[in-house]
Design an enzyme around this catalytic site. Structure first.
Site, PDB file in Angstrom:
ATOM      1  N   THR A  84       4.265  -1.057   7.147  1.00  8.88           N
ATOM      2  CA  THR A  84       2.994  -0.603   6.599  1.00  8.88           C
ATOM      3  C   THR A  84       2.974  -0.824   5.082  1.00  8.88           C
ATOM      4  O   THR A  84       4.014  -0.950   4.453  1.00  8.88           O
ATOM      5  CB  THR A  84       2.773   0.902   6.864  1.00  8.88           C
ATOM      6  OG1 THR A  84       3.836   1.641   6.257  1.00  8.88           O
ATOM      7  CG2 THR A  84       2.713   1.200   8.342  1.00  8.88           C
ATOM      8  N   GLU A 116     -37.413   7.281 -21.533  1.00  9.70           N
ATOM      9  CA  GLU A 116     -36.388   8.265 -21.193  1.00  9.70           C
ATOM     10  C   GLU A 116     -35.265   8.290 -22.235  1.00  9.70           C
ATOM     11  O   GLU A 116     -34.682   9.338 -22.500  1.00  9.70           O
ATOM     12  CB  GLU A 116     -35.803   7.969 -19.809  1.00  9.70           C
ATOM     13  CG  GLU A 116     -36.752   8.226 -18.650  1.00  9.70           C
ATOM     14  CD  GLU A 116     -37.751   7.095 -18.474  1.00  9.70           C
ATOM     15  OE1 GLU A 116     -37.550   6.017 -19.074  1.00  9.70           O
ATOM     16  OE2 GLU A 116     -38.750   7.293 -17.773  1.00  9.70           O
ATOM     17  N   GLY A 149       1.972   0.764   1.332  1.00  9.67           N
ATOM     18  CA  GLY A 149       2.052   2.128   0.824  1.00  9.67           C
ATOM     19  C   GLY A 149       3.492   2.612   0.795  1.00  9.67           C
ATOM     20  O   GLY A 149       4.409   1.968   1.304  1.00  9.67           O
ATOM     21  N   GLY A 150       3.675   3.777   0.181  1.00  7.97           N
ATOM     22  CA  GLY A 150       5.027   4.274  -0.060  1.00  7.97           C
ATOM     23  C   GLY A 150       5.676   4.908   1.148  1.00  7.97           C
ATOM     24  O   GLY A 150       5.118   5.813   1.771  1.00  7.97           O
ATOM     25  N   GLY A 196       9.242   5.267   0.667  1.00 11.58           N
ATOM     26  CA  GLY A 196      10.486   5.710   0.039  1.00 11.58           C
ATOM     27  C   GLY A 196      11.552   4.642   0.011  1.00 11.58           C
ATOM     28  O   GLY A 196      12.744   4.954   0.040  1.00 11.58           O
ATOM     29  N   LYS A 197      11.147   3.359  -0.048  1.00 11.01           N
ATOM     30  CA  LYS A 197      12.129   2.265  -0.034  1.00 11.01           C
ATOM     31  C   LYS A 197      13.065   2.323  -1.243  1.00 11.01           C
ATOM     32  O   LYS A 197      14.272   2.161  -1.103  1.00 11.01           O
ATOM     33  CB  LYS A 197      11.404   0.915  -0.024  1.00 11.01           C
ATOM     34  CG  LYS A 197      10.600   0.626   1.228  1.00 11.01           C
ATOM     35  CD  LYS A 197      10.039  -0.772   1.225  1.00 11.01           C
ATOM     36  CE  LYS A 197       9.097  -1.032   0.062  1.00 11.01           C
ATOM     37  NZ  LYS A 197       7.860  -0.256   0.121  1.00 11.01           N
ATOM     38  N   THR A 198      12.481   2.542  -2.441  1.00  9.67           N
ATOM     39  CA  THR A 198      13.286   2.469  -3.660  1.00  9.67           C
ATOM     40  C   THR A 198      14.383   3.539  -3.705  1.00  9.67           C
ATOM     41  O   THR A 198      15.551   3.215  -3.921  1.00  9.67           O
ATOM     42  CB  THR A 198      12.381   2.538  -4.895  1.00  9.67           C
ATOM     43  OG1 THR A 198      11.430   1.464  -4.840  1.00  9.67           O
ATOM     44  CG2 THR A 198      13.188   2.421  -6.171  1.00  9.67           C
TER      45      THR A 198
END
EC number: 2.7.1.130
Length: 829
Positions: A513, A64, A515-516, A518-520
């Site tokens: 949880t 092949e 994942g994002g 929005g902490k920053t």
């Protein structure tokens, strides 16, 4: 049928482990083959092709690969900007591919078609199109291709009688595999008829011819031919009889034919190329037993020739060129019920060819040459001997066959070019369909393990026997993990583990949880508000993914930056750059970094970024963030879900902040409120949105992170590529869509991913190829983009979307609570 296939595949894989162990010792390169077949690739192997819109061509073995070689050249001409990946199954195929295919960007071993393994590799590479050569159809691999909406086109398709009978037993599995293929480019009308009998729609089937007619890697000049003859010790000869790809039992026939030739042509030589190199010693023994002197190609490379009667070709990838030295060629696998081997390699050199009557694997090619007297077919060893002797005795007859062979080859060239054109047409039709583009974008969002895992555990319906088993195992581990979390927290509550205390006001900001959420940006907004109240505030970050390692790291002293993004980690660096008057420190132990901040910066308020689970330190206020888009994950603890701790632990929060409420689905905010009240009657509930402020060109963003950029309305209607490496890329993409931006492609990388120069160059090139007017990234991504890419210049503009957190419902009550707590501990300002 799929379940039965998977069970059998797993059983077979387990049973052949001992065989693999033996072969790993005996065969050079076999360990690398198994590692890659199990999905463990060297770092460089996929660097140029993974997630880069590549063309993936799969060829099982040497035969092949020979057919693939001219295809790759034509694909490179037709698609100059698309990377090309070639995969193989066998070690000999891998060596052959590396020898003759120079236009491929990467050559790898194909993954074993086990549940999840084949799909994982396909997701990791995510090609533009998948092209199996001849009849390389694998159920699990093709199932994932259907799920990801990756088009599949069979090239140089070939179906034997035996394959037709075997495939029919697959029933529904065959229907699904055939239904995945968008185009069938077959070698001959016989192959086209066979594939239609198996269920391929006639409108999708076309005959292109055999690409092996186009092969050029076997081309040999007169000087190269003379060199091969010299290196193989064949200089003194009265004709060379060459037997290629022989199987056990055929060497006896060949040796008898050679003995008959030697009766008249004493100086004749024989070259035998066994199909399996592991049989080399066996064939040497047969030659000596027949009374001939014998050596091997590898021995001749180490020492001078002693003019032996027979040379065994015991190398990989050379037969195609070595065929050029033969005067009479027998192609093996044909006097035994194997089905023969392709005669096009010796035909490319214009050789007089003999085959046995078992050529059912190559019916069309055999019929083409046989009907024009360009190939002799024999039924047994006696006829083989007679025909070999005849061709040695009658050079005129041999010359006529050679001329006819070359004529057939020249007449049938062009299959590779046809295949490239058909591929172009197929892709244009497929990719121009809006529905296909939308599906492809949706599936490309699951293009790394992190996002794939999150999508997997969030599936509302679990399909398949194996999926239920996996989810069950993950659930057991979730129960164990939840128990350990509860046990540790209980230890702090009853005093088994001690809390440390700082001489300042401590606020933790975090979530339950992964994942994002929005902490920053929330930490940035909170620090700004507290600073404006007149307090000395610092941010204590754990320094996730930071290259700096130590107890106390100073990212910023509130006046200037002391670390780069790589040293500090993207979150800490971004906070430091956004907050010029707020010191930012990193370290795993927040009590140490907090004590340092008090002593050296006069900190009165310490914000623990991502500190909800930092139980070692006493807090004056716990603020829990809940993503209104992805509410409490899927309700399960890691690893079955995305919860860090049970939802009931909301009870520790003083404030529950719902983020991105403007993107929330109907009823989500009400559900969050009910859940909070169920577990915590005293917590104050606050809402926030991530308000897009502007789009700043990446080069300007590096200079002034707070620059004005361009207004968000100016991006409305522009075709852009969205690139992100954040916890919740869906929210980022939703923000862009809400602004009226047209996302023609979205690339998702694992959270906190570090972009390198080559990666950014590939992203820029892909965006340019797809007609994007700009690339949009987040600030978290901007800190990870190499500065060199900006200095080198960019052909397409890259914008950073700048967002700011705005508190909505409950903002006044929250401000009053914060001021009250601060005043009680620190006094008024």
């Amino acid at each position: 049928m799929q379940i039965l296939y998977n069970i059998l595949a797993i059983i077979v894989a387990i049973m052949i482990i001992p065989v693999f162990m033996v072969r790993s010792i005996r065969e050079k390169g076999f360990v690398m083959r198994i590692r890659q077949s199990l999905g463990f690739f060297p770092e460089h192997a996929l660097e140029k092709v993974a997630k880069k819109h590549c063309i993936w061509v799969h060829a099982a073995s040497v035969g092949e690969i020979v057919a693939t070689s001219p295809l790759i050249k034509e694909f490179r001409k037709e698609f100059p900007t698309s990377p090309i990946l070639v995969s193989v199954v066998t070690t000999s195929g891998y060596e052959m591919a590396n020898r003759i295919i120079k236009d491929a960007d990467s050559i790898i071993y194909f993954p074993l078609d086990l549940p999840f393994l084949a799909g994982h590799v396909l997701r990791r590479i995510h090609p533009r199109v998948f092209l199996p050569v001849e009849t390389e159809l694998w159920p699990n691999f093709l199932k994932t291709a259907r799920q990801l909406h990756i088009p599949v086109m069979m090239v140089n398709g070939r179906i034997s009688d035996r394959s037709v009978k075997q495939y029919k037993h697959l029933h529904s599995l065959l229907t699904e595999m055939i239904g995945t293929v968008k185009k069938f480019a077959m070698q001959s009308q016989i192959d086209a008829d066979y594939i239609m009998r198996l269920g391929a729609p006639p409108e999708l089937v076309t005959v292109t011819g055999n690409t092996k007619f186009d092969q050029t890697y076997t081309d040999v000049s007169a000087e190269e031919k003379a060199q091969i003859i010299r290196e193989m010790g064949l200089t003194e000869n009265e004709g060379i009889f060459l037997a290629g790809s022989t199987h056990r039992g055929e060497e006896d026939f060949v040796l008898k034919a050679f003995k008959a030739v030697r009766e008249k042509h004493r100086g004749a030589k024989l070259v035998i190329a066994p199909r399996e190199l592991l049989r080399t010693q066996e064939v040497i023994h047969l030659c000596k037993k027949a009374g001939f002197t014998v050596t091997t190609r590898t021995k001749l490379q180490q020492e001078e020739s002693h003019n032996e009667d027979i040379v065994i070709l015991d190398t990989i990838g050379e037969l195609g060129k070595v065929y050029s030295v033969g005067d009479v060629v027998y192609v093996g696998g044909s006097l035994i019920p194997h089905g023969g081997h392709n005669i096009l390699e010796p035909a490319a050199h214009g050789k007089a060819i003999i085959v046995g009557h078992n050529m059912f694997n190559f019916k069309d090619t055999h019929a083409l040459f046989k009907n024009r007297d360009a190939c002799i077919t024999v039924n047994n060893e006696q006829e083989l001997a007679e025909e070999v002797v005849r061709l040695f005795d009658e050079p005129e007859h041999r010359a006529r066959m050679e001329a006819e062979t070359l004529a057939i080859v020249n007449e049938n060239k062009g299959a590779s070019r046809k295949s490239a054109v058909i591929l172009r047409e197929m892709l244009e039709a497929y990719e121009s369909c809006p529905e296909n583009r939308q599906r492809a974008r949706a599936t490309q969002k699951i293009d790394n393990f992190q996002t794939y895992f999150i999508d997997l555990v969030h599936s509302k319906e679990v399909h398949g026997f194996f999926m239920h088993i996996i989810m069950g195992i993950l659930y057991v581990f979730s129960v164990i993990y939840a128990g350990l979390v509860n046990l540790k927290l209980a230890g702090y509550r009853v005093g088994i583990f001690s809390h440390r205390k700082l001489d300042c006001f401590v606020i933790s900001l975090g979530n339950v949880t992964v994942g994002g959420t929005g902490k920053t940006p929330t930490a940035q907004r909170l620090a700004t508000d507290i600073r404006n109240m007149g307090y000395h505030v610092v941010i204590l970050n754990r320094g996730y993914r930071a290259k700096w390692h130590g107890k106390v790291g100073i990212v910023s002293d509130g006046k200037r930056l002391h670390m780069s993004a790589a040293e500090a980690g993207d979150e800490a660096f971004m906070l430091a750059k956004h907050l010029p008057n707020v010191p930012v420190l990193i370290g795993a132990d927040r009590s140490l970094t907090g004590k340092y901040a008090i002593e050296h910066f006069g900190a009165e308020v310490a914000i623990l970024d991502d500190g909800y689970q930092h139980w070692q330190l006493e807090r004056d206020m716990d603020i829990l963030l809940v993503d209104a888009v992805n509410v409490f994950g899927n309700g399960y603890i890691l690893p079955r879900g995305t919860l860090r701790e049970p939802v009931s632990h909301i009870s520790r929060a003083d404030v529950c902040l719902m983020t991105k409420v403007d993107q929330a689905a109907e009823g989500s905010c009400e559900y969050i409120r009910e859940t909070v009240r169920k577990n915590n009657t005293d917590a104050q509930i606050l809402e926030s949105i991530h308000q897009p402020r502007c789009f700043i060109p990446l080069s300007d963003w590096y200079v002034d992170i707070a620059g004005d950029g361009i207004e968000v309305d100016q991006m409305r209607g522009k075709k852009i590529m969205a690139v992100s490496a954040i916890g919740n890329p869906a929210s980022f993409e939703q923000t862009l869509s809400d602004l009226g931006v047209v996302i023609i492609e979205s690339l998702r990388y694992p959270d906190h991913h570090d972009y390198n120069m080559q990666e950014m160059k590939d992203i820029l090139q892909q965006a340019k190829n797809m007609g994007a007017e700009a690339i949009v990234i987040t600030e978290k991504d901007a800190v990870k983009v190499p500065a060199e890419i900006i200095q080198a210049g960019m052909d397409i503009p890259v914008y950073v979307i700048c967002v700011e957190v705005r508190f909505q419902q409950g903002s006044e009550e929250f401000r009053q609570l914060l001021e009250k707590r601060l005043t009680e501990k620190l006094g008024p300002r």
